[in-house]
Design a protein around this motif. Structure first.
Motif, PDB file in Angstrom:
ATOM      1  N   ARG A  37      -5.550   2.537  25.845  1.00  0.00           N
ATOM      2  CA  ARG A  37      -5.322   2.125  27.236  1.00  0.00           C
ATOM      3  C   ARG A  37      -6.266   1.422  27.994  1.00  0.00           C
ATOM      4  O   ARG A  37      -6.287   1.668  29.077  1.00  0.00           O
ATOM      5  CB  ARG A  37      -4.840   3.539  27.770  1.00  0.00           C
ATOM      6  CG  ARG A  37      -3.699   4.512  27.337  1.00  0.00           C
ATOM      7  CD  ARG A  37      -2.716   3.787  26.872  1.00  0.00           C
ATOM      8  NE  ARG A  37      -1.468   4.861  26.374  1.00  0.00           N
ATOM      9  CZ  ARG A  37      -1.376   5.059  25.037  1.00  0.00           C
ATOM     10  NH1 ARG A  37      -1.831   4.475  24.072  1.00  0.00           N
ATOM     11  NH2 ARG A  37      -0.403   5.821  24.687  1.00  0.00           N
ATOM     12  N   GLN A  59      -4.342  -4.915  37.920  1.00  0.00           N
ATOM     13  CA  GLN A  59      -4.073  -5.232  39.310  1.00  0.00           C
ATOM     14  C   GLN A  59      -5.428  -5.961  39.682  1.00  0.00           C
ATOM     15  O   GLN A  59      -5.442  -7.020  40.511  1.00  0.00           O
ATOM     16  CB  GLN A  59      -3.781  -4.196  40.174  1.00  0.00           C
ATOM     17  CG  GLN A  59      -2.524  -3.493  39.886  1.00  0.00           C
ATOM     18  CD  GLN A  59      -2.077  -2.459  41.074  1.00  0.00           C
ATOM     19  OE1 GLN A  59      -2.175  -2.773  42.179  1.00  0.00           O
ATOM     20  NE2 GLN A  59      -1.681  -1.412  40.552  1.00  0.00           N
ATOM     21  N   GLY A  72      -5.061   0.361  31.535  1.00  0.00           N
ATOM     22  CA  GLY A  72      -4.006   1.167  31.999  1.00  0.00           C
ATOM     23  C   GLY A  72      -2.620   1.154  31.317  1.00  0.00           C
ATOM     24  O   GLY A  72      -1.533   2.082  31.537  1.00  0.00           O
ATOM     25  N   THR A  73      -2.503   0.268  30.210  1.00  0.00           N
ATOM     26  CA  THR A  73      -1.330   0.338  29.355  1.00  0.00           C
ATOM     27  C   THR A  73      -1.734   0.306  27.758  1.00  0.00           C
ATOM     28  O   THR A  73      -2.971   0.022  27.602  1.00  0.00           O
ATOM     29  CB  THR A  73      -0.562  -0.999  29.552  1.00  0.00           C
ATOM     30  OG1 THR A  73      -1.117  -2.055  29.255  1.00  0.00           O
ATOM     31  CG2 THR A  73      -0.221  -0.808  31.068  1.00  0.00           C
ATOM     32  N   VAL A  82      -4.849   3.381  39.322  1.00  0.00           N
ATOM     33  CA  VAL A  82      -6.198   4.102  38.839  1.00  0.00           C
ATOM     34  C   VAL A  82      -7.286   2.956  38.577  1.00  0.00           C
ATOM     35  O   VAL A  82      -7.135   2.097  37.515  1.00  0.00           O
ATOM     36  CB  VAL A  82      -5.776   4.979  37.906  1.00  0.00           C
ATOM     37  CG1 VAL A  82      -6.939   5.670  37.314  1.00  0.00           C
ATOM     38  CG2 VAL A  82      -4.790   6.061  38.559  1.00  0.00           C
ATOM     39  N   GLN A 122      -8.467  -1.898  37.197  1.00  0.00           N
ATOM     40  CA  GLN A 122      -7.406  -1.179  38.113  1.00  0.00           C
ATOM     41  C   GLN A 122      -6.106  -1.459  37.455  1.00  0.00           C
ATOM     42  O   GLN A 122      -5.524  -2.669  37.401  1.00  0.00           O
ATOM     43  CB  GLN A 122      -7.395  -1.658  39.468  1.00  0.00           C
ATOM     44  CG  GLN A 122      -6.285  -0.683  40.348  1.00  0.00           C
ATOM     45  CD  GLN A 122      -6.211  -1.232  41.835  1.00  0.00           C
ATOM     46  OE1 GLN A 122      -6.319  -2.538  42.015  1.00  0.00           O
ATOM     47  NE2 GLN A 122      -6.067  -0.211  42.668  1.00  0.00           N
ATOM     48  N   PRO A 165      -1.911  -0.847  36.341  1.00  0.00           N
ATOM     49  CA  PRO A 165      -0.856  -1.054  36.997  1.00  0.00           C
ATOM     50  C   PRO A 165      -0.404   0.295  37.968  1.00  0.00           C
ATOM     51  O   PRO A 165       0.243   0.299  38.742  1.00  0.00           O
ATOM     52  CB  PRO A 165       0.178  -1.149  36.335  1.00  0.00           C
ATOM     53  CG  PRO A 165      -0.398  -0.959  34.853  1.00  0.00           C
ATOM     54  CD  PRO A 165      -1.519  -0.928  34.771  1.00  0.00           C
ATOM     55  N   ASP A 166      -0.848   1.475  37.584  1.00  0.00           N
ATOM     56  CA  ASP A 166      -0.948   2.604  38.295  1.00  0.00           C
ATOM     57  C   ASP A 166      -1.705   3.002  39.473  1.00  0.00           C
ATOM     58  O   ASP A 166      -1.694   3.994  40.042  1.00  0.00           O
ATOM     59  CB  ASP A 166      -0.765   3.985  37.382  1.00  0.00           C
ATOM     60  CG  ASP A 166      -2.174   4.004  36.743  1.00  0.00           C
ATOM     61  OD1 ASP A 166      -3.106   3.040  36.792  1.00  0.00           O
ATOM     62  OD2 ASP A 166      -2.497   4.811  35.750  1.00  0.00           O
TER      63      ASP A 166
END
Length: 632
Positions: free
Chosen positions: A254, A57, A257-258, A105, A100, A102-103
């Motif tokens: 990750r 994000q 985040g993925t 965090v 940051q 997609p969750d």
């Protein structure tokens, strides 16, 4: 802002990255100290940052230049890449990315394409620009014309931190080069020097694929070491680890985040035995990342070859997995088709781009065609470690001499498949760790027999078809297992037995390099002829190595504790055969029971499939080599 926000990068610059065809991603990604045009000042210096994080994000770059609070990066349109040029930043400044996901965090990450990193346990990336001027033009020119399979190759495998503890790249450029030159090795293989967080991983769990570890100095210091090795005529092979990477939360795993570099499904994306993630070889960006990394070491550091670690774990989807814990390929099989395609891609590309480079597979199964060219359906490696030979010969070595006759096939079976691949014979670090015992302590009975057996074994190895590799410390029979936290026990090389073996290694290397019969036809059945493969009762093996000019070296090894006197052998030519090696020599701390007086005479008397016959004396637990050159 008067200058270009992205430092000259556009979405078009990443088309190749997304298609899997960009093999030089380090030129665009990472942190680069550059000069850009500026409407107000004409030009300004600074650092351009670029990082792939398509599912993020927001992305920031943090460092001492912004008090670690963060400067925002923007998405370069149509690329999934975040970038920014920050003016005024100095070289060798620290930085990280704050991403940051997609969750929602925020995660702090090091740069996947950083050229330099802080020394562990710290991990910040460092802006670095090489200014090294190479002096190895002659070596590089010779490499491009090399014929590795027909040339000598004896490799000294080394863990830089454990060879002489505390030495830097610059210090090793003097001490290691001097030692290897004295010993006569043609190549040195460096256990992974890519940045890694956990020292006992020996570098096999990489967190910075483009960053040489800062434990021993700066990247240009490593370039200096490689340059000095090349100037001394020594090739440099680097262990490369494209099979897996650690789960440290600040590294590749990750990343945005993925599951970006790895498979999301743990049945495909994790090695539970090793606690690591597995690369997603079917993703084009991962292909670009890895093939670029391979080329990076060869082009930017003049590395001469890559030994690819744990190839078997890449080839098989069920590698070290129980039933139901793996996902079959599209045809229902266990082969990892995406990994196979990737290995073919990287091998083909590197051989086309860098003629003379060595691509070596550490592959422990019978997967067919590992060293067969890609256009003929193979994986395209130049060489494969002969793990079957290694396992069988070490099992034989550990037998008491009185029992070896019952397992004679352990030493002869390798000739059944010796020419099925282009082999390297490895006695590597893996064989002297984790309770396996040092080479010396594998051998039964007293020290005299231990050292004599090792001298016979290594001469057997150096005369067997295939190139040779030995791990540091084996050349003087260090007693303890390998321990990366301490130096080799160099002091023992002054002692009886240890020093003799070290001197033998020097002579093995020099004799080997002087006699093309011992290496030129390694991959051709014409280069090897058995004299006697079946003398299990004497624990003896004998053969002749041949070159294309008609020169011969006969090699007879006695693995029994009894001497072979007036031992009858066949030879391919009559006349005087000069003794060029006897491992029982006093010079090697043997007993000095030569018996051949420097030569043997071959008479015109048929023996087996040979036209000539000779009688030779081979001391107990010893090897004798005899030379007969072609007549002018």
């Amino acid at each position: 802002m008067a200058h270009d926000y992205f430092g000259g990068l556009t979405g078009w610059d990443f088309e190749g990255f997304h298609s899997g065809g960009d093999t030089e991603i380090w030129k665009k990604f990472g942190a680069h100290h550059i000069t850009v045009a500026d409407d107000e000042h004409g030009s300004v210096d600074g650092v351009r940052f670029a990082v792939w994080a398509p599912n993020a994000q927001a992305v920031q770059v943090v460092g001492p230049f912004n008090w670690w609070t963060g400067d925002d990066l923007r998405l370069i349109p149509g690329s999934g890449v975040w970038g920014r040029f920050l003016e005024g930043l100095e070289e060798e400044t620290l930085y990280k990315y704050r991403i940051q996901g997609p969750d929602g965090v925020w995660r702090e990450k090091v740069d996947p394409v950083a050229a330099f990193s802080e020394q562990a346990p710290a991990n910040a990336s460092i802006v670095y620009k090489s200014r090294y001027a190479w002096s190895d033009d002659d070596w590089m020119a010779r490499r491009s014309e090399a014929r590795p399979h027909a040339e000598p190759m004896s490799v000294y495998e080394i863990h830089l931190g454990g060879w002489r503890k505390g030495k830097s790249y610059l210090e090793l450029a003097d001490e290691l080069v001097e030692y290897l030159t004295w010993q006569g090795y043609t190549h040195v293989e460096l256990m992974p020097v890519s940045e890694h967080p956990f020292e006992p991983s020996w570098g096999y769990q990489v967190s910075g694929y483009f960053a040489p570890t800062s434990r021993f100095g700066k990247p240009d210091d490593l370039r200096h070491l490689i340059d000095k090795l090349h100037q001394a005529g020594i090739g440099v092979i680097l262990d490369w680890v494209p099979g897996h990477f650690p789960k440290d939360e600040w590294a590749l795993g990750r990343f945005d985040g993925t599951a970006l570099y790895e498979h999301a499904d743990p049945r495909q994306g994790e090695h539970t035995d090793w606690g690591t993630y597995i690369f997603n070889y079917g993703r084009n960006e991962v292909k670009s990342f890895l093939v670029s990394n391979a080329l990076y070491w060869i082009q930017e550091f003049h590395i001469d070859g890559l030994r690819v670690d744990a190839v078997a774990s890449m080839l098989y989807l069920d590698y070290s997995r129980d039933e139901g814990q793996w996902v079959p390929n599209q045809y229902g099989g266990r082969e990892n088709l995406e990994a196979i395609d990737f290995l073919r891609y990287v091998n083909r590309h590197l051989y086309e781009r860098e003629p003379g480079v060595l691509m070596i597979a550490e592959e422990s199964t019978s997967f067919p065609g590992v060293t067969k060219p890609v256009h003929e359906g193979g994986l395209g490696f130049g060489f494969k470690w002969n793990m079957g030979w290694m396992n069988d010969s070490l099992r034989y070595l550990q037998l008491d001499p009185v029992y070896r006759q019952y397992d004679h096939n352990l030493l002869t079976f390798a000739m059944v498949y010796a020419f099925s691949e282009n082999f390297i014979l490895p006695i590597s670090h893996d064989e002297v760790v984790h309770g396996k015992g040092s080479m010396l302590n594998k051998v039964p009975q007293d020290d005299w027999r231990k050292f004599a057996t090792l001298r016979a074994f290594y001469s057997y190895m150096w005369s067997f078809p295939g190139k040779q590799l030995v791990f540091m410390g084996s050349e003087f029979a260090q007693r303890p297992e390998f321990d990366e936290s301490t130096s080799l026990e160099w002091w023992v090389s002054d002692l009886w037995g240890h020093g003799g073996l070290q001197r033998l290694f020097r002579d093995l290397n020099h004799i080997y390099r002087e006699h093309p019969a011992l290496y030129e036809l390694d991959n051709d059945p014409e280069g090897f002829t058995w004299i006697n493969a079946d003398d299990a009762g004497h624990n003896a093996l004998s053969w002749v190595r041949n070159d294309s000019a008609g020169n011969h070296v006969a090699c007879i090894t006695n693995f029994s504790a009894e001497p072979l006197r007036d031992y009858s052998i066949g030879l391919p030519a009559v006349g005087t055969w000069e003794e060029i090696l006897n491992t029982d020599s006093l010079h090697y701390d043997g007993s000095g029971q030569h018996g051949n007086l420097g030569a043997v005479e071959a008479e015109a008397e048929p023996w087996g499939h040979f036209s000539a016959r000779a009688r030779v004396t081979v001391p107990p637990l010893a090897s004798v080599w005899l030379r007969r050159n072609a007549q002018p």
